[in-house]
Motif scaffolding. Structure first.
Motif: not given
Length: 451
Positions: A314-332
């Motif tokens: 019943g759950a959906t999980i996905v990892a995504k790296n959100l990249a910006y010019t001077d930072a980034g977020l590796l998200t789950i």
């Protein structure tokens, strides 16, 4: 202005041009070439495709807006009435040429874009130059179109748990700048900040030569330069706007925030990720190792989060790296019923810890590198994200992100590097944002994360 003959030419020759161009199309990854034309940064690449994507990328995303709502307000005014054309005329002329027009904003950029048959480059270059230098920010269009559309978007997003959790994760991770909401929430009163006059002042502040980049995917540098010079001549060199852009560098904080919401549930777990200025190949491969989405419809896939999702039906999980010019977020990113999300959040953390403690097999590394390369290519080549990334790099004074170089760096990543990257994330502060049934959704410490 392009006359009627040019408009009809586009319709008559479309099929012939398409067949001729496709026959000689290259399958190699083309790189962007950059230059400067009268103080405007210009980049292009030409894979010899039958169509062209042309974009003006402005440093006007939500991280730079001095008041809430200005980025979306400016986005919605794109392709409205200008000093030379009405909105109706712009629509009809573009349709006669088979073109597509859109405007959108990200956390860093406002993008005004056209996609069209490549021989119609002169018309659409002129149109984009007109949009950013001659748009009329009228009261009636603000109330009849801009304000109405913004309210509809606010209402839609107010019921989307994942969107709210991602927005909250940015706020917790970065506070100001990148932490600014991509769309102001429906509970935010924009009355004191957003109107046709403040949008016009914001346009004056951001639509200047040093603050924009013109990027073409599907045009030669010579052909693009030929039309940029006359059609962007009226873009000012500097701003006379009373508004000053927010320009502080991004700083990662981490922490936890929970938002009560009925109807849907989401948890976003985030860590400092890879940015556009210094792409971290090990983080990109780690993101692919975590994965979540299966590339094979009837299989859960090889990724660790795909297997974790199997433990939380019943759950959906996905990892995504959100990249910006001077930072980034590796998200789950986790969505589903409250109980399923709670279970999946624990399983996702276990998966990340397993990489940090035991590492990964050679087979998993091979699959992850291949997946990371495919994701990079498909994102840049098929969705147009490469155009925005190139423009972002130019207006921030950095080197254009080159896909070919990134692919080579992915191939050199080792299992030890992936293990070290995972350990580094867990040793630091995590960001955890939850939206939904807070009675059920877990706290960060319940799933073993430090915030």
């Amino acid at each position: 202005m392009i006359g009627r003959s040019a408009l009809t030419r586009g319709a008559k020759l479309a099929q012939r041009r398409a067949y001729a161009a496709v026959a000689g199309a290259s399958t190699e990854t083309a790189s962007f070439d950059a230059t400067d034309i009268n103080g405007i940064k210009v980049a292009s690449r030409d894979p010899r495709s039958p169509t062209t994507r042309l974009a003006v990328v402005a440093k006007a995303g939500t991280r730079y807006q001095p008041l809430p709502g200005l980025a979306v307000g400016l986005e919605e005014f794109a392709f409205k009435n200008t000093d030379k054309r009405s909105a109706l005329r712009i629509t009809r002329e573009s349709e006669l040429l088979g073109g597509q027009l859109k405007a959108y904003h990200t956390r860093e950029a406002l993008v005004v874009e056209a996609a069209f048959l490549r021989d119609d480059l002169p018309y659409f270059t002129e149109l984009l130059g007109e949009v950013i230098s001659k748009t009329r920010y009228t009261t009636h269009e603000y109330h009849e179109d801009v304000e109405r559309v913004l309210q509809l978007k606010q209402n839609k997003l107010s019921h989307d748990a994942l969107t709210q959790a991602i927005d909250t994760a940015h706020s917790v991770a970065f506070h100001k700048g990148l932490g600014s909401s991509i769309y102001p929430s429906s509970s935010t009163s924009l009355g004191p900040y957003l109107n046709e006059n403040s949008v016009a002042a914001f346009a004056s502040a951001v639509y200047t030569r040093p603050n924009i980049a013109i990027v073409a995917d599907g045009a030669t540098q010579d052909s693009l330069s030929k039309w940029v010079e006359p059609f962007f001549r009226d873009v000012p060199i500097s701003s006379e706007s009373p508004l000053q852009l927010f320009t502080e560098a991004s700083k990662y904080y981490g922490g936890e925030q929970r938002t009560s919401l009925s109807g849907s549930n989401a948890v976003v777990i985030a860590f400092p990720g890879s940015n556009l200025s210094a792409d971290k190949a090990d983080v990109a491969v780690l993101t692919a190792v975590l994965g979540g989405d299966s590339s094979i419809k009837w299989s859960p896939g090889f990724s660790l989060l795909g297997k974790a999702a199997a433990e939380a039906p019943g759950a959906t999980i996905v990892a995504k790296n959100l990249a910006y010019t001077d930072a980034g977020l590796l998200t789950i990113q986790i969505t589903g019923s409250a109980l399923a999300v709670r279970k999946a959040a624990g399983e996702a953390t276990k998966a990340l810890k397993s990489v940090a403690e035991a590492g990964i097999s050679k087979e998993l590394l091979t699959k992850a590198i291949a997946k990371a390369k495919f994701d990079l290519l498909s994102t840049n080549e098929l969705t147009g994200a490469g155009t925005t990334a190139a423009g972002n790099s130019l207006i921030h004074g950095g080197k254009i992100f080159q896909v070919t170089e990134a692919l080579k760096s992915y191939e050199a990543v080792t299992a030890d590097q992936v293990k070290a990257a995972a350990k580094s994330l867990l040793d630091g502060k995590a960001t955890v944002a939850s939206a939904g049934d807070l009675f059920v959704l877990p706290y960060a410490e319940e799933i073993g994360l430090k915030v």
